[in-house]
Design a protein around this motif. Structure first.
Motif, PDB file in Angstrom:
ATOM      1  N   ALA A  79     -10.157  -1.721 -15.639  1.00  0.00           N
ATOM      2  CA  ALA A  79      -9.144  -2.313 -15.011  1.00  0.00           C
ATOM      3  C   ALA A  79      -7.770  -2.011 -15.308  1.00  0.00           C
ATOM      4  O   ALA A  79      -7.524  -1.637 -16.659  1.00  0.00           O
ATOM      5  N   THR A  80      -6.858  -1.861 -14.341  1.00  0.00           N
ATOM      6  CA  THR A  80      -5.694  -1.473 -14.724  1.00  0.00           C
ATOM      7  C   THR A  80      -4.859  -2.729 -15.348  1.00  0.00           C
ATOM      8  O   THR A  80      -5.220  -3.965 -14.945  1.00  0.00           O
ATOM      9  N   THR A  83      -2.350  -4.247 -14.135  1.00  0.00           N
ATOM     10  CA  THR A  83      -1.568  -5.372 -13.104  1.00  0.00           C
ATOM     11  C   THR A  83      -2.750  -5.990 -12.523  1.00  0.00           C
ATOM     12  O   THR A  83      -2.645  -7.031 -12.240  1.00  0.00           O
ATOM     13  N   GLN A  84      -3.950  -5.361 -12.354  1.00  0.00           N
ATOM     14  CA  GLN A  84      -5.175  -5.956 -12.134  1.00  0.00           C
ATOM     15  C   GLN A  84      -5.638  -7.231 -12.928  1.00  0.00           C
ATOM     16  O   GLN A  84      -5.820  -8.109 -12.647  1.00  0.00           O
ATOM     17  N   ASP A  85      -5.697  -6.504 -14.435  1.00  0.00           N
ATOM     18  CA  ASP A  85      -5.994  -7.733 -15.404  1.00  0.00           C
ATOM     19  C   ASP A  85      -4.882  -9.040 -15.420  1.00  0.00           C
ATOM     20  O   ASP A  85      -5.445  -9.939 -15.508  1.00  0.00           O
ATOM     21  N   THR A  86      -3.868  -8.520 -15.076  1.00  0.00           N
ATOM     22  CA  THR A  86      -2.843  -9.680 -15.138  1.00  0.00           C
ATOM     23  C   THR A  86      -3.039 -10.727 -13.781  1.00  0.00           C
ATOM     24  O   THR A  86      -3.123 -11.735 -13.934  1.00  0.00           O
ATOM     25  N   ARG A  87      -3.424 -10.092 -12.840  1.00  0.00           N
ATOM     26  CA  ARG A  87      -3.720 -10.556 -11.444  1.00  0.00           C
ATOM     27  C   ARG A  87      -4.951 -11.632 -11.750  1.00  0.00           C
ATOM     28  O   ARG A  87      -4.898 -12.716 -11.388  1.00  0.00           O
ATOM     29  N   ASP A  88      -5.899 -10.955 -12.308  1.00  0.00           N
ATOM     30  CA  ASP A  88      -7.144 -11.969 -12.585  1.00  0.00           C
ATOM     31  C   ASP A  88      -6.695 -13.008 -13.310  1.00  0.00           C
ATOM     32  O   ASP A  88      -7.404 -14.270 -13.517  1.00  0.00           O
ATOM     33  N   ARG A  89      -6.117 -12.788 -14.721  1.00  0.00           N
ATOM     34  CA  ARG A  89      -5.593 -13.866 -15.462  1.00  0.00           C
ATOM     35  C   ARG A  89      -4.704 -15.118 -14.609  1.00  0.00           C
ATOM     36  O   ARG A  89      -5.147 -16.353 -14.912  1.00  0.00           O
TER      37      ARG A  89
END
Length: 74
Positions: free
Chosen positions: A2-3, A5-11
């Protein structure tokens, strides 16, 4: 992998879900507190009414006692 940005979005998505649950709990607690406040306000009025009734009952009992002596005289 996961990038960032995607990790932050999931959080953020998970956090939004938790915030929604907390909002529902707070709304539920607010409803309960409001209901309790209304009951206590009503009880306050009932308490005053009970005190008034006791006072009137005591007054009537004090005034009627001499009448019993006259009616049932000894």
């Amino acid at each position: 992998m996961a990038t960032p940005t995607q990790d932050t979005r999931d959080r953020v998505i998970r956090m939004e879900g938790k915030v929604e649950q907390l909002e529902r709990k707070i709304d539920d607690l607010d409803a309960k507190v409001t209901e309790m406040h209304q009951l206590l306000t009503q009880a306050k009025g009932a308490r005053w009414m009970l005190m008034l009734m006791i006072g009137v009952g005591g007054f009537v009992a004090a005034k009627i006692t001499p009448l019993f002596h006259l009616v049932f005289g000894r």
